[in-house]
Design an enzyme around this catalytic site. Structure first.
Site, short mmCIF file in Angstrom:
data_model
loop_
_atom_site.label_atom_id
_atom_site.label_comp_id
_atom_site.label_asym_id
_atom_site.label_seq_id
_atom_site.Cartn_x
_atom_site.Cartn_y
_atom_site.Cartn_z
N LYS A 33 -3.43 -13.06 -56.00
CA LYS A 33 -2.70 -14.26 -55.57
C LYS A 33 -3.68 -15.42 -55.46
O LYS A 33 -4.72 -15.30 -54.80
CB LYS A 33 -2.05 -14.01 -54.21
CG LYS A 33 -1.32 -15.24 -53.66
CD LYS A 33 -0.52 -14.89 -52.43
CE LYS A 33 -1.25 -15.10 -51.12
NZ LYS A 33 -1.47 -16.50 -50.75
N ASP A 60 0.66 -19.11 -55.74
CA ASP A 60 1.38 -19.34 -54.47
C ASP A 60 1.24 -20.81 -54.07
O ASP A 60 0.44 -21.15 -53.20
CB ASP A 60 0.75 -18.40 -53.42
CG ASP A 60 1.35 -18.54 -52.04
OD1 ASP A 60 2.45 -19.10 -51.91
OD2 ASP A 60 0.70 -18.08 -51.08
N LYS A 62 4.17 -22.85 -53.49
CA LYS A 62 5.33 -23.19 -52.64
C LYS A 62 5.89 -24.58 -52.94
O LYS A 62 5.89 -25.46 -52.05
CB LYS A 62 4.94 -23.10 -51.16
CG LYS A 62 4.45 -21.72 -50.71
CD LYS A 62 4.23 -21.67 -49.21
CE LYS A 62 3.77 -20.32 -48.70
NZ LYS A 62 2.40 -19.96 -49.06
N ASP A 65 10.48 -30.18 -53.81
CA ASP A 65 10.63 -31.60 -54.13
C ASP A 65 12.01 -31.78 -54.76
O ASP A 65 12.81 -30.83 -54.78
CB ASP A 65 9.49 -32.03 -55.09
CG ASP A 65 9.15 -33.53 -54.96
OD1 ASP A 65 10.09 -34.34 -54.82
OD2 ASP A 65 7.96 -33.87 -55.00
N THR A 120 6.49 -18.05 -41.63
CA THR A 120 6.31 -17.20 -40.45
C THR A 120 5.66 -17.97 -39.29
O THR A 120 5.70 -17.53 -38.15
CB THR A 120 5.45 -15.95 -40.78
OG1 THR A 120 4.34 -16.37 -41.56
CG2 THR A 120 6.23 -14.93 -41.53
N ARG A 212 -7.46 -10.27 -46.11
CA ARG A 212 -8.69 -9.90 -45.40
C ARG A 212 -9.00 -8.41 -45.31
O ARG A 212 -10.19 -8.05 -45.41
CB ARG A 212 -8.69 -10.56 -44.01
CG ARG A 212 -8.96 -12.05 -44.11
CD ARG A 212 -8.51 -12.81 -42.88
NE ARG A 212 -7.05 -12.83 -42.79
CZ ARG A 212 -6.38 -13.42 -41.81
NH1 ARG A 212 -7.03 -14.04 -40.84
NH2 ARG A 212 -5.05 -13.41 -41.82
O1 C5P Z 1 -5.67 -11.95 -44.92
P1 C5P Z 1 -4.22 -11.63 -44.90
O2 C5P Z 1 -3.90 -10.21 -45.38
O3 C5P Z 1 -3.55 -11.97 -43.60
O4 C5P Z 1 -3.61 -12.60 -46.04
C1 C5P Z 1 -2.24 -12.72 -46.29
C2 C5P Z 1 -1.99 -13.73 -47.35
O5 C5P Z 1 -0.59 -13.97 -47.45
C3 C5P Z 1 -2.62 -15.11 -47.10
O6 C5P Z 1 -2.93 -15.67 -48.38
C4 C5P Z 1 -1.51 -15.87 -46.42
O7 C5P Z 1 -1.61 -17.25 -46.63
C5 C5P Z 1 -0.28 -15.32 -47.14
N1 C5P Z 1 0.97 -15.45 -46.40
C6 C5P Z 1 1.16 -14.89 -45.14
N2 C5P Z 1 2.36 -15.05 -44.49
C7 C5P Z 1 3.36 -15.72 -45.08
C8 C5P Z 1 3.19 -16.27 -46.35
C9 C5P Z 1 1.96 -16.12 -46.98
O8 C5P Z 1 0.27 -14.27 -44.60
N3 C5P Z 1 4.51 -15.82 -44.46
#
Ligand code: C5P
Length: 233
Positions: A33, A60, A62, A65, A120, A212
């Protein structure tokens, strides 16, 4: 729908991103991603370079517009040969249908198009007092998801805790892309509503997005393989 693990490349530069990907053996090409940070820092060339290395890409960005602007922007993203892109369902049906038109290439193929329902980070208080939406969060998520499905989109980004309900409302083939994934023994960070890859695999999640727990792991390749094995069962 092919189930898979998507690695979130949340890095600020091309150098860090490519040196992360260089750790994977030649035969292992994770679905990745690319988000706003990396795309805005490095531009479309980083997408071409990662694609040329053989990875599937979820871009990603998003989009949100007026329909004509989104349609034209989607046509540009489609030419980058990405595999999946997204937009905000809040742009409504006309914008989502225009996006699909823009994405469709002359040979009839197109990347998957998925919708973000409610972020979220939006809580119940902000939904009611700032967005003036007076129904419970779960209801707006499911209603936005249904509107996306009715507009021809392929799926939504949602919490792993919502995936089964989304499938129930929108159909088994409607794709659920779920961040908020943690191993039982990994740090939560800022994620609040989490699930393990193993449980996500049994809860209606098609594509899990993991950042992460893989990118910050001591051995990212082993962490990726663990996520794949746990998720696919
Ligand atoms: O590091 P982590 O596993 O939390 O990363 C989750 C990824 O998914 C990040 O790129 C975050 O921006 C994305 N994301 C999220 N929650 C959402 C939409 C996207 O954690 N509702």
């Amino acid at each position: 729908m092919i189930k898979d693990v998507i690695v979130a490349l949340d890095f600020p530069t091309r150098e860090e991103t490519l040196s992360f990907l260089d750790q994977f053996p030649a035969g292992s090409k994770p679905f990745v991603k690319i988000g706003m940070e990396l795309f805005y820092a490095e531009g479309p060339q980083i997408v071409r370079d990662i694609k040329a290395r053989g990875h599937k890409i979820f871009l990603d960005l998003k989009l949100h517009d007026i329909p004509n602007t989104v349609k034209r922007a989607m046509a540009v993203l489609s030419r980058l040969d990405v595999d999946m892109v997204n937009l905000h369902a809040a742009g409504a049906g006309e914008m989502m249908r225009a996006a699909l038109e823009g994405l469709t290439r002359s040979d009839g193929t197109r990347p998957l198009l998925i919708a973000v329902t409610q972020l979220t980070s939006t809580d119940a208080k902000a939904l009611k007092n700032e967005l003036l939406i007076d129904v419970p969060m779960a209801e707006t998520v499911l209603s936005y998801a249904k509107n996306a499905a009715d507009s021809g989109l392929d799926g939504v980004v949602c919490s792993p805790l919502e995936a089964a309900l989304v499938k129930e409302r929108c159909g088994a083939d409607f794709v659920t892309v779920t961040p908020g994934i943690r191993f039982a023994d990994s740090a939560a960070g800022d994620q609040k509503r989490m699930m393990t890859p193993e449980k996500a695999g049994k809860s209606g999640c098609d594509l899990i997005v993991v950042g992460r727990p893989i990118t910050q792991a001591e051995d990212p390749v082993a962490a990726y393989q663990r996520a794949v094995t746990d998720f696919l069962g």
